[in-house]
Write a protein that holds these residues in place. Structure first.
Motif, short mmCIF file in Angstrom:
data_model
loop_
_atom_site.label_atom_id
_atom_site.label_comp_id
_atom_site.label_asym_id
_atom_site.label_seq_id
_atom_site.Cartn_x
_atom_site.Cartn_y
_atom_site.Cartn_z
N MET A 1 59.38 138.59 36.69
CA MET A 1 60.71 138.78 36.20
C MET A 1 60.95 137.81 35.04
SD MET A 1 64.30 137.82 37.96
CE MET A 1 64.00 136.12 37.64
N ARG A 2 61.52 138.31 34.00
CA ARG A 2 61.82 137.48 32.83
C ARG A 2 63.24 136.94 32.98
NH1 ARG A 2 58.99 136.68 28.61
NH2 ARG A 2 59.84 136.12 26.59
N CYS A 3 63.41 135.65 32.80
CA CYS A 3 64.73 135.04 32.85
C CYS A 3 64.80 133.92 31.82
CB CYS A 3 65.05 134.52 34.24
SG CYS A 3 63.98 133.20 34.78
N VAL A 4 66.02 133.54 31.47
CA VAL A 4 66.24 132.48 30.50
C VAL A 4 66.87 131.30 31.22
CG1 VAL A 4 67.46 131.82 28.40
CG2 VAL A 4 66.49 134.11 28.62
N ILE A 5 66.22 130.15 31.12
CA ILE A 5 66.73 128.91 31.70
C ILE A 5 66.69 127.87 30.59
CG2 ILE A 5 66.38 127.11 33.43
CD1 ILE A 5 65.08 129.24 35.21
N ALA A 6 67.83 127.27 30.32
CA ALA A 6 67.95 126.25 29.26
C ALA A 6 67.50 126.81 27.91
CB ALA A 6 67.18 125.00 29.62
N ARG A 7 67.91 128.04 27.64
CA ARG A 7 67.63 128.72 26.37
C ARG A 7 66.15 129.03 26.15
NH1 ARG A 7 70.71 124.41 25.10
NH2 ARG A 7 69.06 123.51 23.86
N TYR A 8 65.31 128.89 27.17
CA TYR A 8 63.89 129.22 27.04
C TYR A 8 63.56 130.36 27.99
CZ TYR A 8 63.32 124.86 24.49
OH TYR A 8 63.43 123.85 23.56
N PRO A 9 62.80 131.36 27.52
CA PRO A 9 62.43 132.46 28.41
C PRO A 9 61.27 132.07 29.33
CG PRO A 9 61.56 132.82 26.20
CD PRO A 9 62.38 131.56 26.14
N PHE A 10 61.35 132.53 30.57
CA PHE A 10 60.29 132.28 31.55
C PHE A 10 59.98 133.58 32.26
CE2 PHE A 10 62.31 128.15 31.13
CZ PHE A 10 61.22 127.30 31.04
N ASP A 11 58.70 133.79 32.55
CA ASP A 11 58.27 134.92 33.38
C ASP A 11 57.98 134.36 34.76
OD1 ASP A 11 58.39 137.09 31.56
OD2 ASP A 11 56.57 136.34 30.57
N LEU A 12 58.92 134.54 35.67
CA LEU A 12 58.78 134.00 37.02
C LEU A 12 58.47 135.10 38.02
CD1 LEU A 12 61.88 131.61 37.10
CD2 LEU A 12 59.51 131.02 36.59
N THR A 13 57.65 134.77 39.00
CA THR A 13 57.38 135.67 40.11
C THR A 13 57.64 134.91 41.39
OG1 THR A 13 55.06 135.04 40.27
CG2 THR A 13 55.59 136.91 38.82
N LYS A 14 57.91 135.64 42.45
CA LYS A 14 58.16 135.00 43.74
C LYS A 14 56.92 134.22 44.19
CE LYS A 14 60.32 135.77 48.14
NZ LYS A 14 61.17 136.65 48.93
N GLY A 15 55.76 134.80 44.02
CA GLY A 15 54.52 134.11 44.39
C GLY A 15 54.27 132.87 43.55
N GLY A 16 54.61 132.94 42.27
CA GLY A 16 54.44 131.78 41.40
C GLY A 16 55.34 130.64 41.80
N VAL A 17 56.58 130.95 42.18
CA VAL A 17 57.51 129.91 42.63
C VAL A 17 57.00 129.31 43.94
CG1 VAL A 17 59.86 129.46 43.43
CG2 VAL A 17 59.48 130.90 41.43
N LEU A 18 56.54 130.14 44.85
CA LEU A 18 56.00 129.64 46.12
C LEU A 18 54.82 128.71 45.88
CD1 LEU A 18 56.20 132.90 48.27
CD2 LEU A 18 57.44 130.78 48.70
N ASP A 19 53.93 129.10 44.98
CA ASP A 19 52.77 128.25 44.67
C ASP A 19 53.19 126.94 44.02
OD1 ASP A 19 51.03 130.12 45.71
OD2 ASP A 19 50.53 131.00 43.75
N SER A 20 54.17 127.00 43.12
CA SER A 20 54.64 125.78 42.44
C SER A 20 55.26 124.80 43.42
CB SER A 20 55.68 126.13 41.37
OG SER A 20 55.11 126.91 40.36
N MET A 21 55.97 125.30 44.41
CA MET A 21 56.69 124.43 45.34
C MET A 21 55.83 124.01 46.54
SD MET A 21 59.42 124.02 43.73
CE MET A 21 60.27 123.01 44.90
#
Length: 109
Positions: free
Chosen positions: A1-21
């Protein structure tokens, strides 16, 4: 999913967030939080880990919105429960207010 946080675009996935955390110890929750796996993290901590940006660069709302869209459960700040709604006005009180009069009390009826 593409989203903008602090004016920067990010391609985030649920699995990617789980792996990061994975392996990140949650800080004490004092504001808004998000449940990732079986742990509850402050949204600012999640935003910092996932985006690798300083917490001051983005708002908690931006991260909460992104995490909700990814399917994570987000929680409001502790003690930030909505105030109870005011009791509904009776038809007589509503009519009196519309006519510019003082609100009627039950003793006046």
């Amino acid at each position: 999913m593409r989203c903008v946080i602090a004016r920067y675009p990010f391609d985030l996935t649920k699995g990617g967030v789980l792996d990061s955390m994975k392996g990140v110890t949650p800080e004490t929750v004092t504001g808004e939080s998000v449940t990732i796996g079986r742990r509850r993290y402050p949204v600012k901590q999640v935003g910092e880990v996932v985006t690798r940006q300083d917490r001051r660069d983005f708002s908690a709302g931006e991260v909460t919105r992104a995490m909700t869209r990814l399917g994570f459960t987000c929680h409001p700040a502790p003690g930030a429960e909505p105030a109870p709604a005011a009791p509904a006005a009776s038809p007589v009180e509503t009519a009196s207010a519309l006519l510019g009069g003082a609100p009627a009390t039950p003793q006046d009826l």
